[in-house]
Design an enzyme around this catalytic site. Structure first.
Site, mmCIF file in Angstrom:
data_model
loop_
_atom_site.group_PDB
_atom_site.id
_atom_site.type_symbol
_atom_site.label_atom_id
_atom_site.label_comp_id
_atom_site.label_asym_id
_atom_site.label_seq_id
_atom_site.Cartn_x
_atom_site.Cartn_y
_atom_site.Cartn_z
ATOM 1 N N HIS A 219 0.872 -1.176 0.000
ATOM 2 C CA HIS A 219 0.000 0.000 0.000
ATOM 3 C C HIS A 219 0.912 1.231 0.000
ATOM 4 C CE1 HIS A 219 -3.884 2.008 1.388
ATOM 5 N NE2 HIS A 219 -2.973 2.977 1.519
ATOM 6 N N CYS A 252 -4.371 10.182 5.148
ATOM 7 C CA CYS A 252 -4.699 9.612 6.449
ATOM 8 C C CYS A 252 -5.087 10.741 7.388
ATOM 9 C CB CYS A 252 -3.516 8.836 7.021
ATOM 10 S SG CYS A 252 -3.838 8.194 8.682
#
Length: 310
Positions: A219, A252
């Protein structure tokens, strides 16, 4: 639409699985709440573009990620209108999230751990050690319900508060998360600082610990422009599953330096140029990301989307 000229590299895999995280990881950091019908249409278009895995949402408490507060309603809409979401993965942070996933008949869940103490405290409100005690009953119950479990581990290549993260520490945390009962472990470069040699060394560490490439996914974030190089390095090490976000959406909410995910279109362009099968219709995918950029009111950060739409 222009397509890449194919030059096959026989040292690389013949096929790669793209694990599309746009509807969850891509949208979770949007400040303005994306309307529910738009989210459902986004997922529908991604499935129609041939993405084999689309992570739909997260059953997280609305206080922590307000953008995903409508997770249950989104699943209901998709069950009614299609595509059937019950084979799409959903992120669950704990047993309460699992209860909601079970209630909706979901068959695939993911948990999200941390390789570092600081991020565990900020993202999970747990210590690095305590996260395992939190996840263990969640995974156990999920498996008892016949669910498949994926484990994410974040901050594998660097942490904005702690700096460099020792490879041995990442391997220990990742293997412990996997050994709770996961079928796949996704290794996250959450702030995008990894480089190809670092990728190879980390994967070698996991191989030495008994986790082969077949059990691992990558990822990558493209903060420093390294995502495609890192993906190529991972493929040379045998990895065949890569997380990506349509249009390069995402970040994030608990790490300000975590900019957008690796754009699915950029990854597909490279893979197709290497003669690697993905099952993805690039033209439909580009159209989807162009449409979504219009819904969000800003251009897509994907290089391929911009090049093909210019």
């Amino acid at each position: 639409m222009r397509t890449p000229q194919v030059v096959r590299d026989e040292s690389l895999p013949e096929r790669v699985t793209i694990y599309e995280v746009g509807p969850r990881d891509g949208l979770q950091n949007e400040k303005a709440v994306v309307p529910l019908p738009t989210k459902a249409e986004f997922i529908r278009r991604l499935v129609e573009a041939g993405l084999p895995v689309v992570e739909a949402t997260s059953f997280v408490h609305p206080k922590w990620v307000p953008q995903l507060a409508d997770a249950a309603e989104l699943i209901d809409i998709l069950v009614e209108q299609g595509p059937d979401p019950r084979d799409m993965p959903v992120l669950v942070p704990n047993e309460r999230g699992l209860d909601r996933a079970v209630d909706k008949g979901m068959r695939h869940i993911a948990i999200f751990g941390s390789a570092t103490e600081t991020f565990a405290q900020r993202n999970l409100n747990r210590s690095l050690e305590d996260q395992f005690a939190m996840f263990a009953p969640t995974v156990k119950r999920a498996r008892e319900h016949g669910m498949d479990v994926r484990a994410y581990v974040s901050m594998c290549f660097g942490d904005p508060w702690e700096g460099d993260v020792p490879i041995a520490q990442v391997v220990e945390v990742g293997k412990r998360l996997f050994d709770l009962g996961a079928s796949q472990l996704s290794l996250g470069d959450t702030i995008g600082v990894g480089t190809p040699g670092h990728v190879a060394a980390l994967l070698a560490g996991f191989n030495d610990a008994g986790l082969p490439a077949a059990s691992l996914a990558m990822h990558f974030h493209d903060t420093y422009g390294q995502a495609l190089s890192n993906a190529t390095a991972a493929m040379r090490c045998g990895v065949t599953t890569f997380d990506a976000s349509a249009g390069g959406l995402g970040g994030c909410p608990y790490a300000e330096s975590a900019t957008g995910n690796l754009a699915t279109e950029d990854l597909v362009w490279m893979l197709h140029g290497l003669g690697i099968e993905t099952g993805v219709d690039l033209e439909r995918l580009v159209a989807t990301s162009t449409w979504m950029a219009g819904q969000l009111g800003r251009p897509s950060p994907s290089r391929v989307v911009n090049a093909l739409q210019s």
